[in-house]
Design an enzyme around this catalytic site. Structure first.
Site, PDB file in Angstrom:
ATOM      1  N   ALA A 127     -42.584 -21.318  12.769  1.00 42.71           N
ATOM      2  CA  ALA A 127     -43.318 -22.315  11.970  1.00 42.71           C
ATOM      3  C   ALA A 127     -44.693 -22.603  12.562  1.00 42.71           C
ATOM      4  CB  ALA A 127     -42.497 -23.604  11.861  1.00 42.71           C
ATOM      5  N   GLU A 164     -45.625 -12.406  25.887  1.00 43.89           N
ATOM      6  CA  GLU A 164     -46.142 -12.131  24.536  1.00 43.89           C
ATOM      7  C   GLU A 164     -46.908 -10.812  24.509  1.00 43.89           C
ATOM      8  OE1 GLU A 164     -45.419 -14.139  22.061  1.00 43.89           O
ATOM      9  OE2 GLU A 164     -44.741 -15.923  23.136  1.00 43.89           O
ATOM     10  N   ASP A 176     -51.103 -21.843  23.773  1.00 44.07           N
ATOM     11  CA  ASP A 176     -49.776 -22.424  23.539  1.00 44.07           C
ATOM     12  C   ASP A 176     -49.082 -22.748  24.866  1.00 44.07           C
ATOM     13  OD1 ASP A 176     -50.524 -21.685  21.016  1.00 44.07           O
ATOM     14  OD2 ASP A 176     -49.114 -20.023  20.855  1.00 44.07           O
ATOM     15  N   TYR A 225     -53.072 -10.706  13.243  1.00 39.98           N
ATOM     16  CA  TYR A 225     -53.539 -11.359  14.473  1.00 39.98           C
ATOM     17  C   TYR A 225     -54.260 -10.352  15.391  1.00 39.98           C
ATOM     18  CZ  TYR A 225     -53.453 -14.424  18.573  1.00 39.98           C
ATOM     19  OH  TYR A 225     -53.824 -15.186  19.657  1.00 39.98           O
TER      20      TYR A 225
END
Ligand code: GLA
Length: 387
Positions: A127, A164, A176, A225
């Protein structure tokens, strides 16, 4: 954002651990998710961001094991067992977040031990609320604690970004993880993503932040991205800069205008960095109207120049801006789907939320996978050990 339980993740994880292993955990770590007030797609351009942590956590309860094995149960995804010395990319997808953090710490020369654990979360996955960064930072705290290493939060942020970038193949920035690690209650965190220096900026009275979940979901990996990041790097190189952080509008005149989309991407990054600085000034002078205006302008730039919004995000932002109680609204995080945020007049938050729930409908071109939700949020503190 509790699911199926009146207990928050940080509270229920202890009971879940006890039921699974028959003993109390030795340690519990929690990390919040985040929303970004402004400064989107600037972190990997060494620019400025202004996120807050949201009051929804991922929590891990654990006890050390005298081996290099991790056995962990996730409330949502089931059980995984892996050896820390094995290949993280062979672990079940969700366990790679844990395994990858462990691998980073090992490569940094830390001696880490295995553990048994249980994971619970109140952060919806996919989300754009950084559920993955929260898992990485909470895991980093667990590794540090069970291995008796003093947690270095910046190192844990790098560990999360390593997962990541190198394990999952998503070339994300570090906003983040930095937010999960360092956020402060009632403040936004101004982060300079060039040197990772940061300062809390106390949020103004008179306005509340409302997270609006469109219920649409989209994975960032393998999508636009990486293309955006690449476009920024190409433009920076063309201009002779290390990153777009150093570029100004007048530099853009030097670009080969045949690549119109790269020009638009750079225009977004340059204007967004300026907006972050103006947003900090607006907050410091309690100018909520200006802060809202900058947020809305940021959305337009992300939609038209950076092209990372989506039909549902645009629709919910439009609904928010139609409300007389809203100062400004924008998508937040990577974009395309998930959540947007609105700056809403204090004392009118309930009315605002009812309006959104009554009026928002995900466009047929982008059907929702989860119900529309609205969450007024108070800026929360970053990750911590709670046991
Ligand atoms: C995702 C990435 C962050 C950042 C945002 C966009 O959340 O993980 O590093 O790039 O998108 O601002």
């Amino acid at each position: 954002m509790p699911k199926n339980s009146s207990l928050l993740a940080k509270d229920r994880v202890q009971e879940l651990f006890l039921a699974e292993y028959g003993s109390m955990p030795a340690v519990i770590a929690r990390s919040p998710g985040r929303v970004n007030l402004i400064g989107e797609h600037t972190d990997y351009n060494e620019g400025f961001v202004l996120p807050i942590a949201v009051p929804f956590d991922t929590a891990i309860a654990a006890s050390p094991m005298n081996s290099s094995t991790i056995r962990v149960v996730s409330e949502g995804f089931g059980e995984a067992t892996f050896d820390l010395n094995g290949d993280p990319s062979l672990s079940p997808f969700w366990a790679r977040y844990l395994h990858g953090v462990g691998r980073y710490l090992q490569q940094a020369g830390q001696t880490i031990t295995g553990w048994t654990g249980y994971i619970a979360t109140d952060i919806p996955v996919g989300a754009n609320l950084s559920s993955s960064a929260a898992l990485e930072i909470a895991a980093g705290l667990i590794f540090s604690s069970v291995s008796n290493i003093k947690a270095d939060m910046k190192q844990l942020a790098y560990a999360g970004q390593y997962v990541e970038n190198s394990i999952l193949g998503l070339p994300s920035g570090i906003m983040d993880q930095m937010t999960c690690a360092f956020a402060e209650r009632d403040s936004a965190l101004l982060i300079d993503c060039r040197d990772l220096s940061f300062n809390p900026v106390k949020l103004p009275e008179g306005a509340a932040i409302v997270v609006m979940d469109t219920g649409t979901r989209r994975e960032l990996a393998g999508t636009e991205y990486a293309k955006r990041r690449r476009a920024c790097e190409v433009t920076a190189r063309e201009l002779g800069f290390q990153s777009l952080r150093d570029a100004t509008h007048s530099d853009l005149n030097r670009l080969d205008l045949r690549n119109g989309s790269n020009l638009k991407r750079a225009q977004h990054v340059i204007t967004e960095n300026i907006r972050v600085k103006k947003a900090v000034e607006a907050i410091q002078s309690q100018d909520i109207v200006e802060l809202g205006r900058l947020m809305t302008e940021s959305h337009a730039s992300l939609k038209n120049n950076y092209e990372v919004s989506g039909p549902a995000l645009d629709e919910i932002v439009k609904n928010a801006l139609n409300s007389q109680y809203c100062f400004g609204a924008r998508m937040t995080g990577g974009g395309f789907a998930g959540c947007a945020i609105a700056l809403v007049k204090s004392g009118k938050v309930d009315q605002f939320c009812s309006e959104i729930l009554a009026n928002f409908k995900s466009p047929s071109s982008q059907p929702a996978e989860a119900p529309t939700m609205v969450y007024p949020v108070r800026a929360s503190a970053g990750a911590s050990l709670i046991l």
